[in-house]
Design an enzyme around this catalytic site. Structure first.
Site, PDB file in Angstrom:
ATOM      1  N   ASN A 210       0.853  -1.194   0.000  1.00 55.41           N
ATOM      2  CA  ASN A 210       0.000   0.000   0.000  1.00 55.41           C
ATOM      3  C   ASN A 210       0.886   1.241   0.000  1.00 55.41           C
ATOM      4  O   ASN A 210       2.115   1.138   0.026  1.00 55.41           O
ATOM      5  CB  ASN A 210      -0.949  -0.033   1.211  1.00 55.41           C
ATOM      6  CG  ASN A 210      -0.171  -0.117   2.514  1.00 55.41           C
ATOM      7  OD1 ASN A 210       0.603   0.776   2.841  1.00 55.41           O
ATOM      8  ND2 ASN A 210      -0.338  -1.216   3.252  1.00 55.41           N
ATOM      9  N   LYS A 289       9.319 -16.454 -11.139  1.00 58.79           N
ATOM     10  CA  LYS A 289       8.514 -15.352 -11.672  1.00 58.79           C
ATOM     11  C   LYS A 289       7.336 -15.926 -12.469  1.00 58.79           C
ATOM     12  O   LYS A 289       7.534 -16.799 -13.325  1.00 58.79           O
ATOM     13  CB  LYS A 289       9.395 -14.487 -12.570  1.00 58.79           C
ATOM     14  CG  LYS A 289       8.702 -13.257 -13.068  1.00 58.79           C
ATOM     15  CD  LYS A 289       9.613 -12.428 -13.945  1.00 58.79           C
ATOM     16  CE  LYS A 289       8.798 -11.357 -14.628  1.00 58.79           C
ATOM     17  NZ  LYS A 289       9.438 -10.854 -15.828  1.00 58.79           N
ATOM     18  N   PRO A 305      -2.071 -12.200  10.149  1.00 60.70           N
ATOM     19  CA  PRO A 305      -2.338 -12.070  11.586  1.00 60.70           C
ATOM     20  C   PRO A 305      -2.532 -10.609  11.944  1.00 60.70           C
ATOM     21  O   PRO A 305      -1.953  -9.722  11.303  1.00 60.70           O
ATOM     22  CB  PRO A 305      -1.057 -12.611  12.230  1.00 60.70           C
ATOM     23  CG  PRO A 305      -0.005 -12.496  11.183  1.00 60.70           C
ATOM     24  CD  PRO A 305      -0.705 -12.649   9.861  1.00 60.70           C
ATOM     25  N   ASP A 306      -3.359 -10.340  12.955  1.00 57.65           N
ATOM     26  CA  ASP A 306      -3.520  -8.960  13.423  1.00 57.65           C
ATOM     27  C   ASP A 306      -2.453  -8.708  14.492  1.00 57.65           C
ATOM     28  O   ASP A 306      -2.501  -9.289  15.579  1.00 57.65           O
ATOM     29  CB  ASP A 306      -4.931  -8.736  13.967  1.00 57.65           C
ATOM     30  CG  ASP A 306      -5.192  -7.259  14.173  1.00 57.65           C
ATOM     31  OD1 ASP A 306      -4.433  -6.620  14.945  1.00 57.65           O
ATOM     32  OD2 ASP A 306      -6.111  -6.718  13.531  1.00 57.65           O
ATOM     33  N   ILE A 307      -1.485  -7.866  14.146  1.00 60.72           N
ATOM     34  CA  ILE A 307      -0.317  -7.672  15.027  1.00 60.72           C
ATOM     35  C   ILE A 307      -0.720  -7.008  16.335  1.00 60.72           C
ATOM     36  O   ILE A 307      -0.402  -7.495  17.418  1.00 60.72           O
ATOM     37  CB  ILE A 307       0.761  -6.836  14.298  1.00 60.72           C
ATOM     38  CG1 ILE A 307       1.231  -7.596  13.053  1.00 60.72           C
ATOM     39  CG2 ILE A 307       1.930  -6.525  15.220  1.00 60.72           C
ATOM     40  CD1 ILE A 307       2.020  -6.778  12.055  1.00 60.72           C
ATOM     41  N   VAL A 308      -1.464  -5.901  16.228  1.00 58.35           N
ATOM     42  CA  VAL A 308      -1.737  -5.140  17.451  1.00 58.35           C
ATOM     43  C   VAL A 308      -2.648  -5.930  18.396  1.00 58.35           C
ATOM     44  O   VAL A 308      -2.465  -5.895  19.614  1.00 58.35           O
ATOM     45  CB  VAL A 308      -2.278  -3.721  17.123  1.00 58.35           C
ATOM     46  CG1 VAL A 308      -3.713  -3.717  16.648  1.00 58.35           C
ATOM     47  CG2 VAL A 308      -2.087  -2.793  18.301  1.00 58.35           C
ATOM     48  N   PHE A 323      -4.160   2.547  15.630  1.00 60.49           N
ATOM     49  CA  PHE A 323      -4.646   3.607  14.755  1.00 60.49           C
ATOM     50  C   PHE A 323      -5.904   3.122  14.033  1.00 60.49           C
ATOM     51  O   PHE A 323      -6.059   1.920  13.801  1.00 60.49           O
ATOM     52  CB  PHE A 323      -3.593   3.979  13.704  1.00 60.49           C
ATOM     53  CG  PHE A 323      -2.618   5.019  14.182  1.00 60.49           C
ATOM     54  CD1 PHE A 323      -1.602   4.676  15.060  1.00 60.49           C
ATOM     55  CD2 PHE A 323      -2.719   6.346  13.755  1.00 60.49           C
ATOM     56  CE1 PHE A 323      -0.700   5.629  15.504  1.00 60.49           C
ATOM     57  CE2 PHE A 323      -1.822   7.310  14.187  1.00 60.49           C
ATOM     58  CZ  PHE A 323      -0.807   6.951  15.077  1.00 60.49           C
ATOM     59  N   LYS A 341      -9.990  -5.039  19.374  1.00 58.32           N
ATOM     60  CA  LYS A 341      -8.556  -5.363  19.375  1.00 58.32           C
ATOM     61  C   LYS A 341      -7.953  -5.322  20.780  1.00 58.32           C
ATOM     62  O   LYS A 341      -6.757  -5.552  20.946  1.00 58.32           O
ATOM     63  CB  LYS A 341      -7.794  -4.412  18.440  1.00 58.32           C
ATOM     64  CG  LYS A 341      -8.257  -4.533  16.979  1.00 58.32           C
ATOM     65  CD  LYS A 341      -7.286  -3.887  16.010  1.00 58.32           C
ATOM     66  CE  LYS A 341      -7.825  -3.979  14.592  1.00 58.32           C
ATOM     67  NZ  LYS A 341      -6.762  -4.070  13.587  1.00 58.32           N
TER      68      LYS A 341
END
Ligand code: CTP
Length: 407
Positions: A210, A289, A305-308, A323, A341
């Protein structure tokens, strides 16, 4: 001695038997979180080797004024500007005399002249030399120029004499050095910040990512370090330089970022998840490739995975801040995210306004925590980061006190 956290201390070592105590002093300063660079006079090197002090300080030791190689690294003017404090321990009678007369005939005296940093001296010499009227006159001159004097102590001396002239013990010198600094909001607190984007590999040459620039996370890292914290910045790929006094761990993917984050638990007090983590990654990374063939192709993705939330649900959870980027119902969605979370605080911004998007230098946020909220006006990310860290510093001690088992 928390005020020493992140302080840059230039330790001058001059010739005297007490030079062996400088080794212990470096340890104490470093244990308290200071970054130490050592400058040795020629006489000091007769008592202890630069190699020893280099190994202990973790930085090259500076010994000569006119050394082209050293000047190509950190030159003497840069070193003079770098220092938050010049601490000379031991300070010999000869060094004190040269400093008092304003000489710049070696690296250490030149640095003392060239630096705006305060100067502290821990004298060490024979009692008769200390009592000598010339030394006392030099000390009076240096005191009148605001030099700080640590000691000397009285007692038995290496030469067998008894009297004043012994260098103070390392612990005492480090404590007095700490007392010269004002305390800051996050002195000695360990702060871990994730920043930037993650990259999820498709094949050896392609990835999903992103537009996150990392600017907000880097600004927070800088602000936390300025507030006295020991900062680890876990950063996805960005073009930003690592802020001063921050240690950076470079990662690529969300899984790398999670592993690096979990690695800090146990020694992390505050965790701030500022990274724009890719929510999905390709199920499989092609070994070679991928060649174009059909008109259309699909890439199967799997949730990252959700880190926080993994950090927040860990038994050794730190004070955890996340955030939220929302386009509507900011408070509703942000509070929901904070609860889901398991966060202590969430910093939310309205990204429907594209002036404060990923690459902008400005940001405008509202911070929510279970019992309150605070809105911040639009401002530069660097300024906002300082205000956000001050808010975190206000809340973190309460959270820590609440987490302590009552006796
Ligand atoms: N986060 C994380 N690990 C992830 C995804 C997000 O640590 N895999 C963190 C981010 O660093 C940020 C917060 O979670 O602190 C953002 O949560 P997220 O659910 O990704 O929010 P949005 O991007 O707003 O996504 P959505 O509203 O679609 O859930």
């Amino acid at each position: 001695m928390k005020q020493l956290s992140n302080r840059q201390i230039l330790l001058g070592v001059t010739g005297g038997i007490a030079a062996y105590k400088s080794a212990e002093l470096i340890r104490r300063l470093k244990d308290a979180g200071a970054d130490v660079r050592v400058v040795m006079t020629q006489a000091a090197q007769e008592f202890i080797t630069p190699l020893t002090l280099q190994a202990l300080s973790g930085n090259p030791v500076h010994t000569t004024l006119l050394d082209p190689e050293a000047e190509a690294g950190m030159g003497h003017i840069e070193l003079a500007r770098w220092a938050d404090l010049i601490l000379v321990a031991p300070a010999s009678a000869n060094f004190i005399a040269r400093l008092a007369s304003g000489r710049g005939d070696d690296l250490l005296t030149t640095l003392c002249l060239a630096s705006d940093a305060p100067i502290a001296l821990a004298p060490a010499m024979n009692q008769a030399m200390w009592r000598d009227s010339a030394t006392q006159a030099n000390i009076a001159v240096l005191k009148s120029r605001q030099a700080h004097l640590f000691g000397p102590a009285a007692g038995e001396q290496a030469c067998g004499d008894v009297g004043p002239g012994r260098m103070l013990e390392a612990e005492d010198i480090a404590r007095r050095a700490a007392d010269l600094f004002q305390s800051r909001d996050l002195d000695g607190v360990s702060v871990v910040i994730t920043a930037g984007p993650t990259r999820e590999a498709i094949d050896p040459v392609r990835y999903i990512s992103n537009h996150s620039s990392g600017k907000m996370g880097y600004a927070l890292a800088q602000a936390a370090a300025d507030a006295g914290a020991r900062v680890t910045l876990i950063s996805g790929p960005t073009n930003l330089p690592c802020p001063a006094r921050v240690s950076r761990v470079d990662v690529i993917s969300a899984e790398d970022m999670l592993a690096a984050s979990l690695n800090t638990l146990g020694k992390c007090d505050v965790f701030i998840a500022c990274a724009a983590v890719a929510d999905y990654r390709p199920v499989a990374v092609a070994e070679h490739k991928i060649k174009k063939a059909a008109e259309q192709m699909q890439i199967a993705l799997v949730r990252n995975p959700d880190i926080v939330s993994t950090v927040a649900s860990h038994p050794r959870r730190p004070f955890t801040v996340g955030f939220a980027a929302e386009t509507r119902d900011l408070e509703h969605y942000a509070r929901d995210k904070m609860t889901r979370k398991g966060l202590d605080m969430i910093i939310a911004n309205d990204v429907s306004d594209n002036r404060i998007g990923f690459n902008a230098d400005q940001n405008q946020v509202v911070v929510f925590w279970p019992e309150g909220r605070q809105a911040f006006a639009e401002m530069a990310k660097s300024q906002l980061a300082r205000q956000l860290m001050a808010l975190v510093a206000q809340h973190y001690p309460h959270a820590r006190a609440a987490a302590q088992p009552s006796s």
